[in-house]
Structures are given as structure tokens and as C-alpha cells.
Motif scaffolding. Structure first.
Motif, mmCIF file in Angstrom:
data_model
loop_
_atom_site.group_PDB
_atom_site.id
_atom_site.type_symbol
_atom_site.label_atom_id
_atom_site.label_comp_id
_atom_site.label_asym_id
_atom_site.label_seq_id
_atom_site.Cartn_x
_atom_site.Cartn_y
_atom_site.Cartn_z
ATOM 1 N N PRO A 114 -24.886 0.864 -46.550
ATOM 2 C CA PRO A 114 -23.556 0.563 -45.999
ATOM 3 C C PRO A 114 -23.339 -0.927 -45.785
ATOM 4 C CG PRO A 114 -24.533 2.441 -44.874
ATOM 5 C CD PRO A 114 -25.602 1.859 -45.746
ATOM 6 N N ASP A 115 -22.181 -1.409 -46.216
ATOM 7 C CA ASP A 115 -21.723 -2.785 -46.007
ATOM 8 C C ASP A 115 -22.524 -3.832 -46.782
ATOM 9 O OD1 ASP A 115 -19.783 -1.849 -44.167
ATOM 10 O OD2 ASP A 115 -21.275 -1.878 -42.554
ATOM 11 N N ALA A 116 -23.465 -3.416 -47.612
ATOM 12 C CA ALA A 116 -24.231 -4.393 -48.390
ATOM 13 C C ALA A 116 -23.423 -4.835 -49.602
ATOM 14 C CB ALA A 116 -25.560 -3.790 -48.839
ATOM 15 N N PRO A 117 -23.560 -6.090 -50.024
ATOM 16 C CA PRO A 117 -22.835 -6.565 -51.203
ATOM 17 C C PRO A 117 -23.416 -5.966 -52.478
ATOM 18 C CG PRO A 117 -24.345 -8.258 -50.451
ATOM 19 C CD PRO A 117 -24.397 -7.152 -49.432
ATOM 20 N N LEU A 118 -22.591 -5.938 -53.518
ATOM 21 C CA LEU A 118 -23.060 -5.607 -54.860
ATOM 22 C C LEU A 118 -23.454 -6.901 -55.578
ATOM 23 C CD1 LEU A 118 -20.496 -2.842 -55.929
ATOM 24 C CD2 LEU A 118 -22.811 -2.556 -55.026
ATOM 25 N N SER A 119 -24.018 -6.770 -56.772
ATOM 26 C CA SER A 119 -24.576 -7.952 -57.441
ATOM 27 C C SER A 119 -24.240 -7.974 -58.921
ATOM 28 C CB SER A 119 -26.109 -7.984 -57.291
ATOM 29 O OG SER A 119 -26.498 -7.968 -55.942
ATOM 30 N N PHE A 120 -24.198 -9.185 -59.451
ATOM 31 C CA PHE A 120 -24.285 -9.432 -60.881
ATOM 32 C C PHE A 120 -25.617 -10.127 -61.151
ATOM 33 C CE2 PHE A 120 -19.601 -9.220 -60.514
ATOM 34 C CZ PHE A 120 -19.331 -8.327 -61.543
ATOM 35 N N LEU A 121 -26.312 -9.672 -62.176
ATOM 36 C CA LEU A 121 -27.552 -10.310 -62.605
ATOM 37 C C LEU A 121 -27.210 -11.193 -63.793
ATOM 38 C CD1 LEU A 121 -29.928 -7.203 -62.452
ATOM 39 C CD2 LEU A 121 -29.210 -8.732 -60.607
ATOM 40 N N VAL A 122 -27.326 -12.484 -63.598
ATOM 41 C CA VAL A 122 -26.853 -13.466 -64.570
ATOM 42 C C VAL A 122 -28.065 -14.166 -65.174
ATOM 43 C CG1 VAL A 122 -25.536 -15.587 -64.835
ATOM 44 C CG2 VAL A 122 -24.700 -13.790 -63.315
ATOM 45 N N SER A 123 -28.154 -14.156 -66.500
ATOM 46 C CA SER A 123 -29.301 -14.777 -67.146
ATOM 47 C C SER A 123 -28.852 -15.568 -68.367
ATOM 48 C CB SER A 123 -30.335 -13.727 -67.560
ATOM 49 O OG SER A 123 -29.789 -12.818 -68.492
ATOM 50 N N VAL A 124 -29.685 -16.539 -68.743
ATOM 51 C CA VAL A 124 -29.506 -17.231 -70.015
ATOM 52 C C VAL A 124 -30.706 -16.901 -70.871
ATOM 53 C CG1 VAL A 124 -28.085 -19.049 -69.043
ATOM 54 C CG2 VAL A 124 -30.549 -19.377 -69.196
ATOM 55 N N GLN A 125 -30.477 -16.842 -72.174
ATOM 56 C CA GLN A 125 -31.450 -16.239 -73.069
ATOM 57 C C GLN A 125 -31.843 -17.227 -74.172
ATOM 58 O OE1 GLN A 125 -29.335 -12.562 -73.988
ATOM 59 N NE2 GLN A 125 -30.042 -11.684 -72.083
ATOM 60 N N PRO A 126 -32.767 -18.121 -73.851
ATOM 61 C CA PRO A 126 -33.183 -19.124 -74.835
ATOM 62 C C PRO A 126 -34.103 -18.522 -75.879
ATOM 63 C CG PRO A 126 -34.513 -19.317 -72.872
ATOM 64 C CD PRO A 126 -33.493 -18.241 -72.589
ATOM 65 N N SER A 127 -34.248 -19.201 -77.011
ATOM 66 C CA SER A 127 -35.158 -18.724 -78.037
ATOM 67 C C SER A 127 -36.457 -19.529 -78.086
ATOM 68 C CB SER A 127 -34.481 -18.776 -79.415
ATOM 69 O OG SER A 127 -34.080 -20.095 -79.722
ATOM 70 N N GLU A 128 -36.463 -20.752 -77.591
ATOM 71 C CA GLU A 128 -37.665 -21.581 -77.662
ATOM 72 C C GLU A 128 -38.514 -21.395 -76.410
ATOM 73 O OE1 GLU A 128 -40.430 -23.988 -79.414
ATOM 74 O OE2 GLU A 128 -38.605 -23.148 -80.281
ATOM 75 N N PRO A 129 -39.746 -20.869 -76.541
ATOM 76 C CA PRO A 129 -40.572 -20.631 -75.357
ATOM 77 C C PRO A 129 -41.052 -21.920 -74.734
ATOM 78 C CG PRO A 129 -41.824 -20.181 -77.361
ATOM 79 C CD PRO A 129 -40.406 -20.478 -77.785
ATOM 80 N N GLN B 169 -33.091 -15.995 -64.563
ATOM 81 C CA GLN B 169 -32.036 -15.128 -64.018
ATOM 82 C C GLN B 169 -31.671 -15.559 -62.597
ATOM 83 O OE1 GLN B 169 -31.877 -10.614 -64.574
ATOM 84 N NE2 GLN B 169 -32.673 -10.756 -62.494
ATOM 85 N N LEU B 170 -30.400 -15.320 -62.266
ATOM 86 C CA LEU B 170 -29.897 -15.511 -60.908
ATOM 87 C C LEU B 170 -29.220 -14.229 -60.455
ATOM 88 C CD1 LEU B 170 -28.268 -18.996 -61.469
ATOM 89 C CD2 LEU B 170 -30.345 -18.585 -60.112
ATOM 90 N N VAL B 171 -29.415 -13.867 -59.208
ATOM 91 C CA VAL B 171 -28.726 -12.722 -58.612
ATOM 92 C C VAL B 171 -27.537 -13.258 -57.823
ATOM 93 C CG1 VAL B 171 -28.903 -10.780 -57.016
ATOM 94 C CG2 VAL B 171 -30.856 -11.378 -58.484
ATOM 95 N N LEU B 172 -26.336 -12.862 -58.217
ATOM 96 C CA LEU B 172 -25.100 -13.324 -57.576
ATOM 97 C C LEU B 172 -24.467 -12.157 -56.827
ATOM 98 C CD1 LEU B 172 -23.609 -15.507 -60.452
ATOM 99 C CD2 LEU B 172 -24.981 -16.246 -58.496
ATOM 100 N N ASP B 173 -24.514 -12.215 -55.505
ATOM 101 C CA ASP B 173 -23.962 -11.152 -54.666
ATOM 102 C C ASP B 173 -22.474 -11.377 -54.432
ATOM 103 O OD1 ASP B 173 -26.416 -9.863 -54.337
ATOM 104 O OD2 ASP B 173 -26.946 -11.082 -52.586
ATOM 105 N N TRP B 174 -21.735 -10.267 -54.365
ATOM 106 C CA TRP B 174 -20.314 -10.348 -54.036
ATOM 107 C C TRP B 174 -19.962 -9.256 -53.025
ATOM 108 C CZ3 TRP B 174 -16.877 -6.374 -55.771
ATOM 109 C CH2 TRP B 174 -17.432 -5.461 -56.681
ATOM 110 N N ALA B 175 -19.146 -9.641 -52.060
ATOM 111 C CA ALA B 175 -18.752 -8.732 -50.984
ATOM 112 C C ALA B 175 -17.576 -7.884 -51.429
ATOM 113 C CB ALA B 175 -18.394 -9.528 -49.737
ATOM 114 N N THR B 176 -17.648 -6.598 -51.152
ATOM 115 C CA THR B 176 -16.580 -5.666 -51.525
ATOM 116 C C THR B 176 -15.578 -5.515 -50.383
ATOM 117 O OG1 THR B 176 -17.789 -3.724 -50.712
ATOM 118 C CG2 THR B 176 -18.203 -4.408 -52.982
#
Length: 530
Positions: free
Chosen positions: A366-381, A311-318
Motif C-alpha cells: 500500500p502507498d508504495a511507488p511503482l518503478s521504471f527500470l531504465v538501462s543502456v545497452q552498450p556493446s563494448e565490454p 541500470q537505474l530504478v526510477l520510482d514514480w508516485a501514483t
């Protein structure tokens, strides 16, 4: 409880439990509730953390669905495991240490695995896990407050399900941005329709995180005369005599004791359960001998097939203050297939609370960015859990094996760039200044973006596969059968996400509950040898 005195059991006046369940998390709570529905079966439930009674016992901070207690470092309701996401990238993975396990401290998403996941597991020698076989259990576990009773959904199960509603301006804009880029709507992520944008099914209702413990083990269930629940009781190893599990050694109130059992079910989670098996002499023989642990059963698959979602946390400024969410931190969620084909293996999940708020335990920053939590979901461990010591107080060595192939980077690059495109689309651009990081120069160059991904990588905390299920004739890939019975050891089962052969293409909370339902049903129906 039997005390150990000079290595000799001293019997107590209490009757030996028919089943001891180790771990009161998502699967363990289900097992205790379902097995104790039969009044002639004595059930003992153990957990290393506390076992609160009802909403008052949990308290408002753990129940507030706008917060994620597991995001707070050193929260008292959780424990953390140090892991290597890559050889260079160290991380701390939190796990719930309280009734309900990680469902008490996680984000509250309750999304079913995909049909392809179930059918893949069934094809690997676990026919009871085919989608058509498990659908009844999925329905029986839930009360779907949005869709009600149907062929897909239940209306009388313990888990109440509500989907996040796009009333927050950022959630509305995310929905419109996904539509603008041509992604289809997916109004119910718990059916098996084509992936797209939709609300998140959640066990948080009216702002309250109704964890699995609260749902399956309310006070009236905990008060059943044939059910005992002991908190603050940590399992140290399983006792195995003549090929059969006969009890559990535990630490409680500063003393070690021996609990006899007719059957032992390990539901301690995908880290603690394999660790217990290894400490008990069940696992790869060479690893056990290295630490002087007698090999009771050579099970090479224990700890050898760990899987999770990078997973990656991607912040965006409002642009200005968008306000705080009314009921849940969860916004919308987009699922899509990387490269436009194959399984929907990219997830873009929206947080309506700044990451600084989730980490700090407050809704508004206050003034903090919001985030999208972006992940890829593999099946092979690709990960592994191994002993670091024979001492039960020493944590295992955990390696995730993330970013081991070029394909790992390709899919994460695509996930980051789709998120950037969403933020650049008119609906979100009206309230967003775009990603705070990575910037355009990084986004436009594969090699630079790969370096950024490596430096910012985290995990979705969806660990699976450390005690995988499958046929007994393939011990390199399977340690238990489809009903959680440990191969070659009578009276011992595993029931948590460690038994999944690989990670599902969704978060595993709903599947953990399903595991509890399936294993409890198997025990009640006495399916196969014990």
C-alpha cells in the motif's frame, strides 16, 4: 562417480558419461535435454543447487510470475556475487542456484538479441552466429502463443512465449504516453522491426514462470535412462591431462570426488564458468602464477571482457491505488536509440509491482511507488573478472567498469529524462505525481544529474563476455570458438552467456537458450575436432 583416495581414482560400477554438463541453467538444461535425445549418449548434468521435478517440485513461490525471486536478498534459490559497478559503487549480483538457473529467479523476459548483435558476432570470426544461421534455432526453441508458426516464430518448441498484455491501468497509460511522445509501436520485440513501445515477450504464461529447466527438463525427460542429474554437486575444477579435459572434481555431501567424462561442457554462468577455468589453470598466465596455479593454457581473454547493462530504478508516485497485476509484474517496454540515431540502446521497462514488493516477495504494498527500470545497452565490454585466491570457496574479484566515459553518462541522462517526459505526458500524468527522485533541479543540470546517476547506479544482471568466442589466432579477445570449444584444450567446451563477445542489445535469457541449442547441435553433429 569415481572417488579420490590418496590421489588415486577408484572406479565405480557406473559407466563413464560421454558428456558432463556443469550447470543446469538456461544453457545447461538445454544441453542436457538435447544431448540425451540420442539414446546411445550418456549425459550427466550437475548443479550446485537442487534439481526439482516438475511444477510441484519448484513450488508456487518460484513459479509466481508476479514476483521476482532474484530481487529478494538471501533467497535460497540463488547465490550472490559481490561486484564493483564502479571503483566506489559496490553491489550484490544474484545468480540462480537451482534447475533453470537465473531463469528460475529472474523477471521472465524472453527477448531475442537484435540482428545487429548476431551479425556483429559473426563478423568477429563466428560465422555460425549470423542472424540467418541462428534463426532456425530460435524458432525450434519456442512455442509462440501470440504469433504462432511463421518464418520468424516456432509453434512446437519447449519454451512457451506470451507477451505481457496492457490490461493494468499503468500499462495502458505507458502505452498511450509513448504514443503521445511519438514513439512507434513495436508489437513483436522478437522480430527485427524498428524499435519502439511494445509488450514484453516472456516465458511466463497464465501467471506461471515457466523457467528453462521446467520447459526443457520436465520429469519425463529427467527420467531418460541415459540422463543423470545430480543436484547439490558443486564443480571445483576441470581435470586436464595431456591437453585434454578428462573429468571434473566436485564437492557433494561434504566430500570431494572425481567424475570422469568424455567431454566436459561448462554451463555454470558468466561468473562461475570463468572462475572454474581459472582454477583449472586456463586463463591469463600472470594471474594464475600469482596464486600458484599451474598454467595449463595461457588464455588472456578469460575474465578480461566482462559486459553488462547499467541500470537505474526510477520510482514514480501514483495518484491512488492502481491495483495489482493479474498475471505478471512486467508492464510495457520502450526501446529507443540514444541521440535519435544508431542502435536502439536505451530500454525503459515498466514494473507493475512496487520495488518494495519485489524485494519483499509480495505483490501489493500500500502507498508504495511503482518503478521504471531504465538501462543502456552498450556493446563494448568494459569489465573484468579475476581470481582473488586459488581457494575455490573464495569468490573472484569482479569489476564492471561502468561510467568510465562521458558517453556512459550522456546515454543514462537521456534515459532518465525520457522517462520523466513520459510521466509528464497527459496519459501518465493523470495517474502519476511524477518521479519521486530525481527532482526537477537535478534533472535540469547535467553535472548534478551525473552525480545522482553515480549514487543510484545498479545493473540489469545481464552479464556476458567473460569467456568470449572468436578465432584461435586472437587469444587476447577470444578463449573459445563459435561452438564453445576452449582454444587449445580438447574435450572442453563452454556454453553460457560468457561466450558472447559482448552484451546484446536486449536481455540475454533467450540468447542463453540459443547458446545451449547451438552447442548441443555442434556436439551431436560432431562439428570440428573434439
Amino acid at each position: 562417480m569415481e572417488q579420490i583416495s590418496n590421489g588415486v581414482r577408484v572406479p565405480s560400477a557406473q559407466r563413464r558419461p560421454d558428456v558432463v554438463v556443469v550447470g543446469a541453467g538456461a544453457a545447461g538444461a538445454v544441453l542436457a535435454a538435447r544431448l540425451s535425445e540420442d539414446p546411445d549418449r550418456e549425459v550427466l548434468l550437475l548443479d550446485a543447487g537442487p534439481i526439482p521435478r516438475g511444477e510441484a517440485g519448484f513450488g508456487p513461490e518460484l513459479l509466481d510470475a508476479r514476483l521476482v525471486p532474484g530481487a529478494r536478498p538471501d533467497h535460497p534459490a540463488m547465490t550472490s556475487y559481490p561486484v564493483h559497478l564502479t571503483p566506489e559503487r559496490l553491489w550484490q549480483v544474484p545468480r540462480g542456484r537451482v534447475l533453470g538457473g537465473s531463469t528460475t529467479v529472474n523477471g521472465g523476459a524472453f527477448v531475442r538479441a537484435r540482428r545487429a548483435d548476431f551479425d556483429r558476432w559473426a563478423a568477429a570470426g563466428n560465422p555460425a552466429w549470423a542472424y540467418g544461421q541462428v534463426l532456425g534455432f530460435l524458432r525450434d526453441s519456442e512455442t509462440d502463443l501470440d504469433f504462432g508458426e511463421s518464418d520468424l516464430h516456432g509453434s512446437s518448441g519447449p519454451i512457451r512465449i506470451r507477451r505481457s498484455r496492457p490490461t493494468h491501468p499503468a500499462a495502458e497509460a505507458f502505452r498511450d504516453a509513448a504514443r503521445h511522445l511519438g514513439f512507434p509501436a513495436e508489437p513483436d520485440k522478437n522480430d527485427q522491426a524498428s524499435p519502439g513501445f511494445g509488450p514484453v515477450p516472456s516465458n511466463s504464461v497464465d501467471g506461471v514462470r515457466r523457467n528453462v529447466g521446467l520447459s526443457y527438463l520436465p520429469p519425463e525427460v529427467l527420467d531418460r535412462p541415459n540422463l543423470r542429474a545430480l543436484g547439490g554437486c558443486r564443480a571445483l575444477r576441470v581435470v586436464i591431462e595431456h591437453g585434454r579435459a578428462t573429468g571434473v572434481v566436485v564437492a557433494r555431501d561434504g566430500a570431494r570426488s572425481m567424475l570422469d567424462a568424455g567431454t566436459v561442457v561448462l554451463s555454470a554462468g558468466a561468473f562461475a564458468t570463468p572462475h572454474l577455468l581459472l582454477l583449472s589453470g586456463l586463463g591469463p598466465a600472470a594471474d594464475l602464477m600469482r596464486y600458484g596455479i599451474p598454467v595449463l593454457r595461457d588464455l588472456p581473454a578469460v575474465g578480461a571482457r566482462l559486459g553488462d547493462h547499467p541500470q537505474l530504478v526510477l520510482d514514480w508516485a501514483t495518484r491512488g491505488d492502481l491495483g495489482e497485476p493479474a498475471e505478471s509484474w512486467l508492464g510495457g517496454c520502450l526501446h529507443l536509440a540514444s541521440g535519435g540515431e544508431g542502435p536502439d540502446d536505451i530500454e525503459i521497462l515498466q514494473s507493475l509491482v512496487p520495488m518494495a514488493g519485489l524485494v519483499g516477495g509480495v505483490v501489493r504494498v500500500p502507498d508504495a511507488p511503482l518503478s521504471f527500470l531504465v538501462s543502456v545497452q552498450p556493446s563494448e565490454p568494459g569489465g573484468r573478472l579475476r581470481l582473488a585466491s586459488a581457494d575455490p570457496d573464495a569468490l573472484p574479484r569482479i569489476d564492471y567498469g561502468f561510467l568510465s566515459t562521458g558517453e556512459d553518462f550522456r546515454r543514462l541522462r537521456e534515459a532518465v529524462r525520457v522517462t520523466a517526459a513520459l510521466l509528464d505526458s497527459p496519459p501518465l500524468a493523470a495517474m502519476s505525481k511524477g518521479l519521486t527522485d530525481p527532482g526537477p533541479d537535478v534533472l535540469g543540470d547535467d553535472r548534478t544529474l551525473d552525480r545522482w546517476i553515480r549514487e543510484h547506479l545498479s545493473t540489469s544482471q545481464h552479464t556476458c563476455g567473460t569467456v568470449p568466442m572468436g578465432p584461435a589466432d586472437d587469444l587476447r579477445r577470444a578463449a573459445v570458438d563459435q561452438f564453445g570449444r576452449v582454444h587449445g584444450v580438447r574435450g572442453l567446451r563452454v556454453a553460457d552467456t560468457s561466450i558472447l563477445p559482448d552484451t546484446p542489445h536486449r536481455g540475454p535469457a533467450a540468447t542463453a537458450v540459443l547458446i545451449g541449442e547451438i552447442v548441443a547441435d555442434a556436439i551431436r553433429r560432431d562439428l570440428g575436432p573434439s
